[in-house]
Design a protein around this motif. Structure first.
Motif, PDB file in Angstrom:
ATOM      1  N   ALA A 174      47.876   5.098  18.598  1.00 49.93           N
ATOM      2  CA  ALA A 174      49.012   6.031  18.573  1.00 49.93           C
ATOM      3  C   ALA A 174      50.104   5.492  17.646  1.00 49.93           C
ATOM      4  N   ILE A 175      50.351   4.178  17.704  1.00 51.21           N
ATOM      5  CA  ILE A 175      51.349   3.557  16.827  1.00 51.21           C
ATOM      6  C   ILE A 175      50.931   3.732  15.367  1.00 51.21           C
ATOM      7  N   SER A 176      49.652   3.492  15.107  1.00 45.91           N
ATOM      8  CA  SER A 176      49.144   3.608  13.743  1.00 45.91           C
ATOM      9  C   SER A 176      49.313   5.045  13.233  1.00 45.91           C
ATOM     10  N   ALA A 177      49.024   6.029  14.086  1.00 47.71           N
ATOM     11  CA  ALA A 177      49.172   7.438  13.681  1.00 47.71           C
ATOM     12  C   ALA A 177      50.642   7.754  13.393  1.00 47.71           C
ATOM     13  N   ALA A 178      51.535   7.232  14.225  1.00 53.24           N
ATOM     14  CA  ALA A 178      52.966   7.520  14.021  1.00 53.24           C
ATOM     15  C   ALA A 178      53.462   6.869  12.727  1.00 53.24           C
ATOM     16  N   LEU A 179      52.982   5.645  12.431  1.00 48.74           N
ATOM     17  CA  LEU A 179      53.395   4.989  11.185  1.00 48.74           C
ATOM     18  C   LEU A 179      52.879   5.753   9.969  1.00 48.74           C
ATOM     19  N   HIS A 180      51.781   6.473  10.169  1.00 44.21           N
ATOM     20  CA  HIS A 180      51.199   7.260   9.078  1.00 44.21           C
ATOM     21  C   HIS A 180      52.118   8.418   8.673  1.00 44.21           C
ATOM     22  N   LEU A 181      53.107   8.714   9.490  1.00 43.40           N
ATOM     23  CA  LEU A 181      54.061   9.775   9.132  1.00 43.40           C
ATOM     24  C   LEU A 181      54.931   9.352   7.950  1.00 43.40           C
ATOM     25  N   ALA A 182      54.986   8.045   7.700  1.00 39.85           N
ATOM     26  CA  ALA A 182      55.778   7.555   6.556  1.00 39.85           C
ATOM     27  C   ALA A 182      54.953   7.672   5.282  1.00 39.85           C
ATOM     28  N   PRO A 183      55.587   8.062   4.174  1.00 40.44           N
ATOM     29  CA  PRO A 183      54.838   8.165   2.916  1.00 40.44           C
ATOM     30  C   PRO A 183      54.491   6.779   2.381  1.00 40.44           C
ATOM     31  N   ALA A 222      51.986  23.292  26.843  1.00 43.65           N
ATOM     32  CA  ALA A 222      50.681  23.866  26.491  1.00 43.65           C
ATOM     33  C   ALA A 222      50.588  24.048  24.976  1.00 43.65           C
ATOM     34  N   GLU A 223      51.717  24.378  24.378  1.00 39.00           N
ATOM     35  CA  GLU A 223      51.766  24.584  22.929  1.00 39.00           C
ATOM     36  C   GLU A 223      51.777  23.239  22.184  1.00 39.00           C
ATOM     37  N   ARG A 224      52.519  22.292  22.739  1.00 37.86           N
ATOM     38  CA  ARG A 224      52.624  20.989  22.073  1.00 37.86           C
ATOM     39  C   ARG A 224      52.357  19.860  23.062  1.00 37.86           C
ATOM     40  N   PRO A 225      51.085  19.768  23.493  1.00 34.27           N
ATOM     41  CA  PRO A 225      50.752  18.690  24.435  1.00 34.27           C
ATOM     42  C   PRO A 225      50.922  17.324  23.782  1.00 34.27           C
ATOM     43  N   ALA A 226      51.090  16.299  24.603  1.00 32.46           N
ATOM     44  CA  ALA A 226      51.000  14.932  24.067  1.00 32.46           C
ATOM     45  C   ALA A 226      49.612  14.795  23.441  1.00 32.46           C
ATOM     46  N   LEU A 227      49.470  13.833  22.543  1.00 37.14           N
ATOM     47  CA  LEU A 227      48.161  13.607  21.915  1.00 37.14           C
ATOM     48  C   LEU A 227      47.635  12.263  22.396  1.00 37.14           C
ATOM     49  N   LEU A 228      46.542  12.292  23.135  1.00 37.32           N
ATOM     50  CA  LEU A 228      45.948  11.030  23.582  1.00 37.32           C
ATOM     51  C   LEU A 228      45.246  10.358  22.410  1.00 37.32           C
ATOM     52  N   PHE A 229      45.319   9.050  22.369  1.00 38.58           N
ATOM     53  CA  PHE A 229      44.603   8.251  21.367  1.00 38.58           C
ATOM     54  C   PHE A 229      43.783   7.184  22.105  1.00 38.58           C
ATOM     55  N   SER A 230      42.883   6.558  21.379  1.00 39.22           N
ATOM     56  CA  SER A 230      41.984   5.590  22.019  1.00 39.22           C
ATOM     57  C   SER A 230      42.717   4.351  22.518  1.00 39.22           C
ATOM     58  N   SER A 231      43.933   4.122  22.036  1.00 44.57           N
ATOM     59  CA  SER A 231      44.735   2.983  22.501  1.00 44.57           C
ATOM     60  C   SER A 231      46.184   3.228  22.101  1.00 44.57           C
ATOM     61  N   GLY A 232      47.074   2.429  22.660  1.00 44.45           N
ATOM     62  CA  GLY A 232      48.472   2.507  22.231  1.00 44.45           C
ATOM     63  C   GLY A 232      48.584   2.175  20.751  1.00 44.45           C
ATOM     64  N   MET A 233      47.788   1.192  20.297  1.00 39.63           N
ATOM     65  CA  MET A 233      47.834   0.815  18.881  1.00 39.63           C
ATOM     66  C   MET A 233      47.411   1.966  17.975  1.00 39.63           C
ATOM     67  N   ARG A 241      51.420  18.691  14.148  1.00 39.56           N
ATOM     68  CA  ARG A 241      50.263  19.018  13.292  1.00 39.56           C
ATOM     69  C   ARG A 241      49.778  17.766  12.558  1.00 39.56           C
ATOM     70  N   GLN A 242      50.724  17.000  12.022  1.00 43.42           N
ATOM     71  CA  GLN A 242      50.322  15.801  11.261  1.00 43.42           C
ATOM     72  C   GLN A 242      49.644  14.765  12.160  1.00 43.42           C
ATOM     73  N   LEU A 243      50.217  14.565  13.352  1.00 43.36           N
ATOM     74  CA  LEU A 243      49.634  13.566  14.262  1.00 43.36           C
ATOM     75  C   LEU A 243      48.250  14.016  14.731  1.00 43.36           C
ATOM     76  N   HIS A 244      48.124  15.316  14.997  1.00 42.18           N
ATOM     77  CA  HIS A 244      46.832  15.840  15.441  1.00 42.18           C
ATOM     78  C   HIS A 244      45.793  15.690  14.330  1.00 42.18           C
ATOM     79  N   ALA A 245      46.208  16.009  13.092  1.00 41.86           N
ATOM     80  CA  ALA A 245      45.281  15.890  11.958  1.00 41.86           C
ATOM     81  C   ALA A 245      44.874  14.430  11.770  1.00 41.86           C
ATOM     82  N   HIS A 246      45.838  13.518  11.931  1.00 37.72           N
ATOM     83  CA  HIS A 246      45.525  12.090  11.790  1.00 37.72           C
ATOM     84  C   HIS A 246      44.478  11.675  12.828  1.00 37.72           C
ATOM     85  N   ARG A 247      44.684  12.125  14.062  1.00 39.53           N
ATOM     86  CA  ARG A 247      43.732  11.750  15.122  1.00 39.53           C
ATOM     87  C   ARG A 247      42.338  12.285  14.808  1.00 39.53           C
ATOM     88  N   THR A 248      42.274  13.529  14.379  1.00 43.05           N
ATOM     89  CA  THR A 248      40.974  14.137  14.111  1.00 43.05           C
ATOM     90  C   THR A 248      40.283  13.452  12.924  1.00 43.05           C
TER      91      THR A 248
END
Ligand SMILES: Cc1ncc(COP(=O)(O)O)c(C=O)c1O
Length: 390
Positions: A83-92, A70-81, A226-233
């Motif tokens: 989600a991949i793009s958001a995760a790659l965004h974690l890199a500087p 409930a505190e840290r749910p998975a984050l749904l994205f419009s596609s697997g891609m 937080r970073q992944l959620h912010a990226h999605r939003t």
């Protein structure tokens, strides 16, 4: 609770008289928000949150082993891609990504394009060669920002030692992201093996019926979440409520579907391999992590619990033309890209730009569904024999 029970019983409405058994789909773009003294985060707007996301997001987090879904749910994205793009965004900017030599082609193409624009540097490695992976992660200057892993890999079905690679990569200072689409959390849970983020093409086994395109990222780290959620939003690649509903509906039967599809895949791999050895079918090679002669079979048996996945590959004698002829002569198997649905799909690989030439041109990837295994087997044999005749 066992995952099988969780899949069925989690994320239901409260048990109250006349309550529905399933949550309704919330078609809304915004939420009533005028409440000046309200504390805590609010739903606010449909790009930030939707009650229909909550069920599948919390269920997927629970399945992947997140402590408080409930505190840290998975984050749904419009596609697997997405989600991949958001995760790659974690890199500087300018960060280095170490990625598998063989992996989902869309992800590899995205990495190529990010490299071409100078956003990231990419190094591709054989994920079965732990020393080479860690050499690349450590590098000669700064360590890699992200070690990207897939296991089993698409389409070569190589198995990476997730626990060992993750521990060493984390120690070197790299984040570890695992694409867990092929295995699903019922078979392997990378977060429990130390990975920082798991991504999924929910399109595949989780939703399970080839009727929805959806992705997800899962993490139990507050900062990464937080970073992944912010990226999605901010980037806006959100799930539609209907897709989220379909994902949860599909997940209810994930355990049953996987049980059958994995059993079918194991049996077909065994039968095709036997026919190959006897010389009764024109097959040069069969690959399935459950076969005893798979190069990482022992690792797969230890790492993948409850099965070896539902994808297998075979290489036709006669190369691309022979493989294409088989596909054209199948009556039941559906010639289509994708995997993880209830229906069995077949696809010849090396058809797409940029696919590594280490993938044999005659390789057929079989995504095994939940039909009766004898019907799948009969169709495969008939297709191969018809292709050989003419
Ligand atoms: C392993 C893997 N990861 C990610 C993706 C991308 O997911 P989607 O098609 O939902 O964007 C796919 C799609 O085939 C996949 O097979």
């Amino acid at each position: 609770m066992h995952p099988e029970t969780l899949l069925v019983s989690a994320s239901r409405p409260a048990r109250e008289v006349d309550a529905p058994v399933n949550d309704p789909v919330h078609f809304t773009s915004t939420f009533v928000g005028w409440e000046p003294d309200a504390a805590g985060p609010r739903r606010l707007y449909g790009r930030m949150s939707n009650p229909t996301w909550d069920g599948p997001e919390q269920l997927l987090a629970a399945l992947e082993g997140v402590e408080d879904p409930a505190e840290r749910p998975a984050l749904l994205f419009s596609s697997g891609m997405a989600a991949i793009s958001a995760a790659l965004h974690l890199a500087p900017n300018g960060g280095r990504i170490v990625a598998p030599q063989h992996a989902y082609q869309g992800g590899l193409s995205l990495l190529d394009s990010l490299q071409q624009t100078g956003r990231l540097a990419v190094e591709r490695v054989d994920v079965t060669d732990a020393e080479a992976v860690l050499r690349a992660v450590r590098g000669t200057g700064d360590p890699a920002s992200i070690l990207w892993l897939e296991s089993p890999t698409n389409p070569m079905l190589e198995v990476a030692d997730l626990a060992a690679l993750t521990e060493a990569a984390n120690a070197a200072g790299a984040l570890v992201v695992v694409d867990n689409t092929f295995a699903t959390p019922l078979v392997q849970r990378p977060l429990e093996l130390g990975a920082d983020v798991v991504v999924h093409s929910v399109t595949k086994y989780l939703a399970g019926h080839s009727d929805v395109v959806l992705g997800a990222a899962v993490t139990d780290d507050a900062g990464l979440h937080r970073q992944l959620h912010a990226h999605r939003t901010l980037h806006g690649a959100i799930a539609g409520p209907m897709e989220a509903f379909l994902a949860l509906r599909g997940m209810r039967t994930l355990a049953l579907r996987l049980e059958r599809s994995q059993a079918n895949a194991a049996e077909l791999a065994r039968r095709i391999d036997a026919a190959r050895r006897e010389g009764t079918l024109p097959v040069a090679a069969v690959t399935y992590p459950g076969l005893p002669d798979h190069p990482q079979h022992a690792l797969a048996a230890a790492q993948m619990q409850g099965g070896f996945g539902s994808v297998l590959t075979l290489v036709m004698e006669g190369g691309a033309a022979a493989a294409d002829a088989v596909v054209q002569n199948l009556r039941h198997w559906v010639p289509a890209t994708s995997l993880g649905g209830v229906e069995s799909l077949v696809e010849r690989r090396r058809r797409f730009d940029g696919e590594p030439d280490t993938v044999p041109a005659g390789l057929l990837r079989l995504s095994v569904g939940i039909e009766h295994v004898d019907d799948l087997w009969d169709d495969l044999q008939a297709g191969m024999r018809a292709a050989a005749v003419g």
